[in-house]
Scaffold this motif. Structure first.
Motif, PDB file in Angstrom:
ATOM      1  N   LYS A 155      31.453  59.517  61.294  1.00  0.00           N
ATOM      2  CA  LYS A 155      31.721  59.724  59.863  1.00  0.00           C
ATOM      3  C   LYS A 155      30.926  58.730  59.018  1.00  0.00           C
ATOM      4  CE  LYS A 155      34.005  61.134  56.146  1.00  0.00           C
ATOM      5  NZ  LYS A 155      33.505  60.160  55.152  1.00  0.00           N
ATOM      6  N   ARG A 156      30.870  57.471  59.449  1.00  0.00           N
ATOM      7  CA  ARG A 156      30.093  56.468  58.712  1.00  0.00           C
ATOM      8  C   ARG A 156      28.628  56.878  58.656  1.00  0.00           C
ATOM      9  NH1 ARG A 156      32.629  52.704  61.977  1.00  0.00           N
ATOM     10  NH2 ARG A 156      30.641  52.016  62.891  1.00  0.00           N
ATOM     11  N   ALA A 157      28.117  57.387  59.782  1.00  0.00           N
ATOM     12  CA  ALA A 157      26.710  57.790  59.833  1.00  0.00           C
ATOM     13  C   ALA A 157      26.416  58.917  58.846  1.00  0.00           C
ATOM     14  CB  ALA A 157      26.348  58.216  61.251  1.00  0.00           C
ATOM     15  N   GLN A 158      27.320  59.893  58.756  1.00  0.00           N
ATOM     16  CA  GLN A 158      27.120  61.020  57.840  1.00  0.00           C
ATOM     17  C   GLN A 158      27.037  60.551  56.386  1.00  0.00           C
ATOM     18  OE1 GLN A 158      26.483  64.052  58.881  1.00  0.00           O
ATOM     19  NE2 GLN A 158      26.890  63.626  61.049  1.00  0.00           N
ATOM     20  N   ASP A 159      27.737  59.453  56.090  1.00  0.00           N
ATOM     21  CA  ASP A 159      27.754  58.939  54.721  1.00  0.00           C
ATOM     22  C   ASP A 159      26.563  58.051  54.399  1.00  0.00           C
ATOM     23  OD1 ASP A 159      30.148  60.239  54.302  1.00  0.00           O
ATOM     24  OD2 ASP A 159      31.393  58.496  54.771  1.00  0.00           O
ATOM     25  N   ARG A 219       9.227  53.583  58.261  1.00  0.00           N
ATOM     26  CA  ARG A 219      10.320  54.457  58.672  1.00  0.00           C
ATOM     27  C   ARG A 219      11.314  54.547  57.529  1.00  0.00           C
ATOM     28  NH1 ARG A 219      12.935  50.181  63.032  1.00  0.00           N
ATOM     29  NH2 ARG A 219      13.785  48.702  61.508  1.00  0.00           N
ATOM     30  N   GLN A 220      12.244  55.493  57.621  1.00  0.00           N
ATOM     31  CA  GLN A 220      13.293  55.595  56.615  1.00  0.00           C
ATOM     32  C   GLN A 220      14.267  54.427  56.752  1.00  0.00           C
ATOM     33  OE1 GLN A 220      14.955  59.590  55.479  1.00  0.00           O
ATOM     34  NE2 GLN A 220      13.937  60.216  57.360  1.00  0.00           N
ATOM     35  N   LEU A 221      14.907  54.094  55.656  1.00  0.00           N
ATOM     36  CA  LEU A 221      15.901  53.029  55.639  1.00  0.00           C
ATOM     37  C   LEU A 221      17.296  53.634  55.761  1.00  0.00           C
ATOM     38  CD1 LEU A 221      16.402  49.929  55.150  1.00  0.00           C
ATOM     39  CD2 LEU A 221      16.738  50.542  52.736  1.00  0.00           C
ATOM     40  N   ARG A 222      18.015  53.261  56.827  1.00  0.00           N
ATOM     41  CA  ARG A 222      19.426  53.609  57.013  1.00  0.00           C
ATOM     42  C   ARG A 222      19.708  55.103  57.028  1.00  0.00           C
ATOM     43  NH1 ARG A 222      22.461  49.536  52.776  1.00  0.00           N
ATOM     44  NH2 ARG A 222      21.552  47.577  53.508  1.00  0.00           N
ATOM     45  N   ASP A 223      18.821  55.897  57.569  1.00  0.00           N
ATOM     46  CA  ASP A 223      19.049  57.342  57.595  1.00  0.00           C
ATOM     47  C   ASP A 223      20.076  57.685  58.670  1.00  0.00           C
ATOM     48  OD1 ASP A 223      18.704  60.061  56.965  1.00  0.00           O
ATOM     49  OD2 ASP A 223      17.226  60.283  58.552  1.00  0.00           O
ATOM     50  N   MET A 224      21.346  57.780  58.285  1.00  0.00           N
ATOM     51  CA  MET A 224      22.465  58.040  59.186  1.00  0.00           C
ATOM     52  C   MET A 224      22.547  56.988  60.294  1.00  0.00           C
ATOM     53  SD  MET A 224      22.503  62.222  59.504  1.00  0.00           S
ATOM     54  CE  MET A 224      23.739  62.232  60.817  1.00  0.00           C
ATOM     55  N   LYS A 225      22.028  55.807  60.033  1.00  0.00           N
ATOM     56  CA  LYS A 225      22.020  54.763  61.047  1.00  0.00           C
ATOM     57  C   LYS A 225      23.372  54.073  61.096  1.00  0.00           C
ATOM     58  CE  LYS A 225      19.381  50.709  62.570  1.00  0.00           C
ATOM     59  NZ  LYS A 225      18.272  49.791  62.250  1.00  0.00           N
ATOM     60  N   VAL A 226      23.904  53.909  62.293  1.00  0.00           N
ATOM     61  CA  VAL A 226      25.191  53.242  62.463  1.00  0.00           C
ATOM     62  C   VAL A 226      25.130  52.362  63.698  1.00  0.00           C
ATOM     63  CG1 VAL A 226      26.175  55.175  63.763  1.00  0.00           C
ATOM     64  CG2 VAL A 226      27.690  53.590  62.591  1.00  0.00           C
ATOM     65  N   SER A 227      25.695  51.156  63.586  1.00  0.00           N
ATOM     66  CA  SER A 227      25.693  50.179  64.671  1.00  0.00           C
ATOM     67  C   SER A 227      27.122  49.843  65.070  1.00  0.00           C
ATOM     68  CB  SER A 227      24.960  48.898  64.228  1.00  0.00           C
ATOM     69  OG  SER A 227      23.623  49.165  63.897  1.00  0.00           O
ATOM     70  N   PRO A 228      27.311  49.301  66.253  1.00  0.00           N
ATOM     71  CA  PRO A 228      28.669  48.977  66.703  1.00  0.00           C
ATOM     72  C   PRO A 228      29.259  47.812  65.914  1.00  0.00           C
ATOM     73  CG  PRO A 228      27.083  48.034  68.213  1.00  0.00           C
ATOM     74  CD  PRO A 228      26.304  48.903  67.257  1.00  0.00           C
ATOM     75  N   ARG A 229      30.548  47.823  65.751  1.00  0.00           N
ATOM     76  CA  ARG A 229      31.255  46.713  65.106  1.00  0.00           C
ATOM     77  C   ARG A 229      31.796  45.800  66.195  1.00  0.00           C
ATOM     78  NH1 ARG A 229      34.132  49.894  59.951  1.00  0.00           N
ATOM     79  NH2 ARG A 229      32.231  49.877  58.697  1.00  0.00           N
ATOM     80  N   LEU A 230      30.893  44.989  66.726  1.00  0.00           N
ATOM     81  CA  LEU A 230      31.236  44.154  67.873  1.00  0.00           C
ATOM     82  C   LEU A 230      32.398  43.217  67.590  1.00  0.00           C
ATOM     83  CD1 LEU A 230      27.844  43.002  69.436  1.00  0.00           C
ATOM     84  CD2 LEU A 230      29.312  44.869  70.143  1.00  0.00           C
ATOM     85  N   GLU A 231      32.520  42.801  66.337  1.00  0.00           N
ATOM     86  CA  GLU A 231      33.585  41.858  66.007  1.00  0.00           C
ATOM     87  C   GLU A 231      34.977  42.446  66.194  1.00  0.00           C
ATOM     88  OE1 GLU A 231      32.301  43.729  62.037  1.00  0.00           O
ATOM     89  OE2 GLU A 231      31.446  43.207  63.985  1.00  0.00           O
ATOM     90  N   THR A 232      35.068  43.770  66.354  1.00  0.00           N
ATOM     91  CA  THR A 232      36.369  44.425  66.578  1.00  0.00           C
ATOM     92  C   THR A 232      36.575  44.800  68.048  1.00  0.00           C
ATOM     93  OG1 THR A 232      35.602  46.714  66.246  1.00  0.00           O
ATOM     94  CG2 THR A 232      36.146  45.433  64.274  1.00  0.00           C
ATOM     95  N   PHE A 233      35.604  44.535  68.904  1.00  0.00           N
ATOM     96  CA  PHE A 233      35.659  44.987  70.297  1.00  0.00           C
ATOM     97  C   PHE A 233      36.663  44.190  71.124  1.00  0.00           C
ATOM     98  CE2 PHE A 233      31.375  47.269  71.307  1.00  0.00           C
ATOM     99  CZ  PHE A 233      31.628  48.155  70.280  1.00  0.00           C
ATOM    100  N   LYS A 234      37.310  44.905  72.028  1.00  0.00           N
ATOM    101  CA  LYS A 234      38.056  44.317  73.126  1.00  0.00           C
ATOM    102  C   LYS A 234      37.231  44.526  74.394  1.00  0.00           C
ATOM    103  CE  LYS A 234      42.491  45.188  70.880  1.00  0.00           C
ATOM    104  NZ  LYS A 234      43.787  45.925  70.924  1.00  0.00           N
ATOM    105  N   PRO A 235      37.622  43.899  75.512  1.00  0.00           N
ATOM    106  CA  PRO A 235      36.783  44.014  76.720  1.00  0.00           C
ATOM    107  C   PRO A 235      36.436  45.442  77.114  1.00  0.00           C
ATOM    108  CG  PRO A 235      38.367  42.256  77.026  1.00  0.00           C
ATOM    109  CD  PRO A 235      38.701  42.900  75.705  1.00  0.00           C
ATOM    110  N   ARG A 236      37.377  46.368  77.036  1.00  0.00           N
ATOM    111  CA  ARG A 236      37.065  47.729  77.484  1.00  0.00           C
ATOM    112  C   ARG A 236      36.103  48.422  76.527  1.00  0.00           C
ATOM    113  NH1 ARG A 236      41.823  49.277  74.796  1.00  0.00           N
ATOM    114  NH2 ARG A 236      41.787  51.396  73.918  1.00  0.00           N
TER     115      ARG A 236
END
Length: 471
Positions: A215-219, A373-390
């Motif tokens: 959803k974030r990527a679509q926005d 290249r285009q800037l932020r075209d549906m680009k999304v990265s992981p939110r590592l700061e919210t990750f748990k081990p799994r």
């Protein structure tokens, strides 16, 4: 069946023979030998000196910002020092099985982005350092980054090692499968959102995170970027100064001279696009350009964002990023392209499942190379700061799958599969390597922090910390 005569092209060994060749490589470079990472860090290797060397020819007023971002953690330091690991990898055992390598294959250089068909795919998304190199160099950097990310999050040693191992075993699993694939199937292969959901199985938490990322990527489109980076006043659109991360560059040249150089760079870029994309590009006009500070390792290199308008409500943002020689150049072999922008674009097209329709390259009058290249075209990265081990383990698997897909497309999957084999020997060795090399990174990081503390390296930590910029 009798072989067909060769009218054009060269004969190459079949898949079975190439697998056997890969297996034979173990005699010269055993899989267990990759566990070693303790040869580095000797008296002749000064990480601070290497960092100082990499700062040459950067904008010096931004170098303290680069150091400030690297100060945030050993993980951030690792992201900013691809040169250090490249230097070390060249001293370690090597399979010699060459692929088009990413060159800076840490886990934050993977993510979701749009294909030309507007579908969301998961893939490598940074190719500044791409260069032909042994396949395991990328895998070692990926596994080490997973280890460091886990330590940054405070996970215990077992969870960190398990996550690093997951990346390698996922790579192995996909490479063994792709070793028998048809050539065009390798070329068209992608890792879609549905594929990721399938890997998640019935883990509702991960499925929810995948849906939210989609959803974030679509926005994330040009209209959304316009709201954050630009302003419209009547029929005039301009980029907003947001120093030190986005600002207009003071120029000693006359406006006429500066505009002439920009037009020349645009014309040079345009001819690197295919004819249909040239026609599409011609629908926009460049109305403003400014410096944009990005990433960690790229800080201080010349990076611009251009605002193009096709109509009052129809923006396009293109990023013009300086293309410097790869950190692997000279360590993995001599350069094969005169233009570093072309090197990046060709490497990206070789490795990615689908590339940006506006991907191209250009030069400026001073002789500097850039890629576009285009800037932020549906680009999304992981939110590592919210990750748990799994979560980290699952994300590491996705990165391993994506890297195997890229190497299978841009290399020889049969030979790689023959070398890796079906057992745990290779995965165990690379997980051990990740542990040892992460320890080395932390020692280098301590020396870096001391150099900042002693005033040898200037550091500016006043701007947004790396942890909040991961996305």
């Amino acid at each position: 069946m009798a072989k067909s005569p060769i009218i054009f092209g060269q004969e190459r060994p079949g898949r079975a023979e190439r697998r056997a060749q890969g297996k034979k490589v173990r005699d010269a470079c055993s899989r267990a030998s990759h566990a070693r990472a303790t040869e580095v860090g000797g008296a002749k290797r000064d990480p601070v000196e290497l960092i100082e060397g990499s700062n040459k020819d950067r904008w010096q007023h931004l170098v303290p910002v680069r150091h400030g971002r690297m100060m945030e953690s050993a993980f951030a330091f690792f992201r900013g020092t691809a040169l250090l690991q490249a230097h070390d990898l060249a001293q370690m055992p090597s399979s010699g099985i060459e692929v088009q390598a990413c060159g800076d294959c840490h886990l934050m250089n993977f993510g979701g982005f749009a294909t030309p068909e507007r579908a969301l795919t998961f893939d490598i998304n940074d190719f500044d350092e791409t260069f032909p190199a042994p396949f395991e160099w990328d895998l070692k950097r990926l596994a080490t980054s997973v280890m460091l990310a886990g330590r940054w999050r405070g996970f215990d040693a077992k969870d960190c090692r398990d996550a690093a191992e997951q990346a390698v075993f996922a790579y192995q699993k996909r490479m063994l499968k792709k070793a028998d694939a048809m050539t065009l199937d390798l070329w068209y292969d992608q890792l879609s959102v549905d594929d990721i959901a399938e890997e998640a199985g019935d883990d509702e938490d991960i499925l929810t995170r995948v849906a939210a990322a989609s959803k974030r990527a679509q926005d994330r489109n040009s209209a959304q970027v316009f709201e954050k980076l630009a302003i419209a006043k009547g029929d005039t659109a301009r980029l907003l100064d947001q120093p030190p991360l986005l600002y207009h560059l003071s120029d000693h040249r006359s406006e006429e001279e500066a505009n002439a150089q920009i037009r020349s760079a645009m014309q040079s870029y345009r001819v690197t696009l295919s004819g249909d994309r040239q026609a599409l590009f011609d629908r926009w006009r460049l109305v403003d350009i400014a410096v944009k500070v990005v990433g960690v390792g790229s800080v201080g290199t010349r990076c611009f964002v251009g605002l193009f308008m096709a109509d009052d409500d129809d923006p396009l943002f293109l990023q013009f990023k300086e293309a410097r020689p790869s950190v692997l150049e000279g360590l993995a072999g001599p350069p094969r392209y005169e233009h570093n922008g072309e090197r990046i674009v060709v490497g990206q097209r070789l490795m990615q499942a689908a590339s940006d329709i506006f991907l191209g390259w250009t030069s400026v009058a001073e002789g500097r190379d850039f890629f576009v290249r285009q800037l932020r075209d549906m680009k999304v990265s992981p939110r590592l700061e919210t990750f748990k081990p799994r979560h980290l383990a699952f994300y590491a698997r996705m990165c391993g799958l994506a890297l195997a897909r890229a190497h299978a497309k841009a290399g020889d999957p049969a030979m790689i599969a023959g070398y890796i084999g079906k057992g745990d020997a290779f995965g165990d060795a690379l997980a051990d390597h990740a542990v040892h090399y992460a320890n080395q990174v932390e020692r280098d990081y301590a020396l870096f922090r001391r150099a900042v503390r002693d005033g040898r390296l200037a550091s500016d930590t006043t701007e947004t910390p790396v942890s909040s910029m991961l996305r």
